[in-house]
Design an enzyme around this catalytic site. Structure first.
Site, short mmCIF file in Angstrom:
data_model
loop_
_atom_site.label_atom_id
_atom_site.label_comp_id
_atom_site.label_asym_id
_atom_site.label_seq_id
_atom_site.Cartn_x
_atom_site.Cartn_y
_atom_site.Cartn_z
N ARG A 236 0.87 -1.17 0.00
CA ARG A 236 0.00 0.00 0.00
C ARG A 236 0.90 1.22 0.00
NH1 ARG A 236 -3.41 -2.96 -1.42
NH2 ARG A 236 -5.40 -3.46 -0.43
N GLU A 265 -3.27 8.03 -3.76
CA GLU A 265 -3.71 7.12 -4.81
C GLU A 265 -5.16 7.44 -5.14
OE1 GLU A 265 -2.25 3.08 -4.32
OE2 GLU A 265 -4.05 2.34 -5.29
N HIS A 284 -1.87 0.57 -9.54
CA HIS A 284 -2.40 -0.49 -8.66
C HIS A 284 -2.95 -1.67 -9.48
CE1 HIS A 284 -3.98 -1.07 -4.30
NE2 HIS A 284 -3.68 -2.23 -4.85
C1 DGY Z 1 -5.43 -6.32 -2.77
O1 DGY Z 1 -6.18 -7.25 -3.05
O2 DGY Z 1 -5.30 -5.87 -1.64
C2 DGY Z 1 -4.62 -5.77 -3.90
O3 DGY Z 1 -4.00 -4.60 -3.55
C3 DGY Z 1 -5.47 -5.63 -5.13
O4 DGY Z 1 -4.64 -5.60 -6.24
#
Ligand code: DGY
Length: 328
Positions: A236, A265, A284
């Site tokens: 993240r 983001e 992402h």
């Molecule tokens: C998640 O599933 O947490 C991922 O970041 C999605 O790509």
């Protein structure tokens, strides 16, 4: 009365039809992520929410959700959800682990190679018609094979990255809160965070975002890394202090960054990070293959179905909560 499921983004494949078999659907179809006021208003009638990682599920939202039986996030990450607040209200929280592990590990490896070997700059070079001859010193990057890879967080995805690293003859070191014998089998050496920063040629962030990991890559972490190192983030954006990253890249104190996730983001097109030629940023896409996103979408439906029937979810982050079946 049929159940109502608030769906904050139309899921791919037949997940929507499967959801419709479970109740009435309240689908947000706006172009942007569902705005907060819409979420707050619509949650009042919802027995379940099929949420995306951009939806903040917190006390305020839960207070407005008297009927809510389940939160089902179509993601493995759940930092958008106040799990303790859900647990306090007896609401199970589902997520979608395992089905995306290998795809995200592929993304991590792709980003590492692209950033360390300067693929972004190479693509720009060709597109801007600068490619006039072969040059022995054009866009030198850093090798992947034989290098030391530091994996921060040795969970499912960290492990899958380590498996790939073996094929590239990399030395792998990693930090983790828990160690399994799998690490030893994969030839991974456990280290602490300062040692990982000092020794790694390439670093991949694979820890969840929590209060402890927020901004763990800050100015002091960048100062402790090799000036040639590549930083890859598939976790993240909040694990990295973006301003400090921009400075480190700008001042040549970090070799390159390959980022699937950013903070903020989405990253605005005029963000200073994008002015750094050695920043390779994608939007992402970690789990973004048709097969994996279909699997995630269906997984999240399975979690809602189980909760409505009062069964254990396929995967939950608060197993101490027993789902209450829907009556009526
Ligand atoms: C998640 O599933 O947490 C991922 O970041 C999605 O790509």
């Amino acid at each position: 009365m049929p159940a109502t499921i608030l769906v904050t983004y139309r899921p791919p494949g037949d997940a929507m039809e499967r959801l419709a078999d479970l109740g009435d659907i309240d689908l947000w179809e706006g172009e942007d992520a569902i705005p907060r006021n819409e979420l707050l208003e619509r949650i009042g009638k919802a027995d379940g929410i099929y949420s995306m990682l951009t939806d903040r599920i917190d006390d305020e939202l839960l207070d407005a959700a008297p009927r809510l039986h389940v939160v089902s996030n179509m993601a493995v990450g759940f930092d958008n959800i106040d799990v303790a607040a859900c647990t306090a209200r007896g609401i199970p929280v589902g997520h979608t682990p395992n089905v995306l592990t290998e795809t995200v590990a592929d993304t991590a490896f792709g980003l590492m190679i692209a950033a360390a070997r300067r693929f972004g700059e190479g693509v720009d070079y060709v597109r801007s018609d600068k490619w006039k001859k072969w040059e022995p010193e054009l866009l030198w990057g850093y090798d992947i094979h034989g290098a030391t890879l530091g994996i921060v967080g040795f969970g499912r995805i960290g492990m899958a990255i380590a498996k790939r690293a073996a094929g590239f003859s990399m030395r792998v070191i990693a930090t983790s809160r828990r160690w399994s014998s799998r690490a030893e089998d994969l030839g991974v050496t456990p280290v602490d965070f300062p040692e990982l920063l000092a020794r790694s040629d390439h670093v991949v962030i694979a820890v969840p975002l929590t209060q402890e990991t927020h901004h763990m890559f800050d100015e002091s972490a960048f100062s402790a890394m090799k000036a040639s190192a590549t930083l890859v983030n598939i976790s993240r954006g909040g694990t990295v202090d973006t301003d400090a990253l921009v400075e480190a890249l700008r001042e040549g104190r970090l070799g390159a960054a390959g980022l699937d996730v950013t903070d903020p983001e989405p990253l605005p097109g005029d963000h200073p990070l994008l002015a750094q030629p050695n920043a390779y940023v994608i939007p992402h896409l970690g789990s973004s293959t048709a097969r994996t996103r279909h699997a995630m979408a269906n997984f999240a439906v399975d979690n809602i179905a189980a909760a409505f029937e009062g069964r254990a979810l396929r995967a939950t982050v608060n197993p101490e909560v027993s789902p209450r079946p829907l009556v009526g």
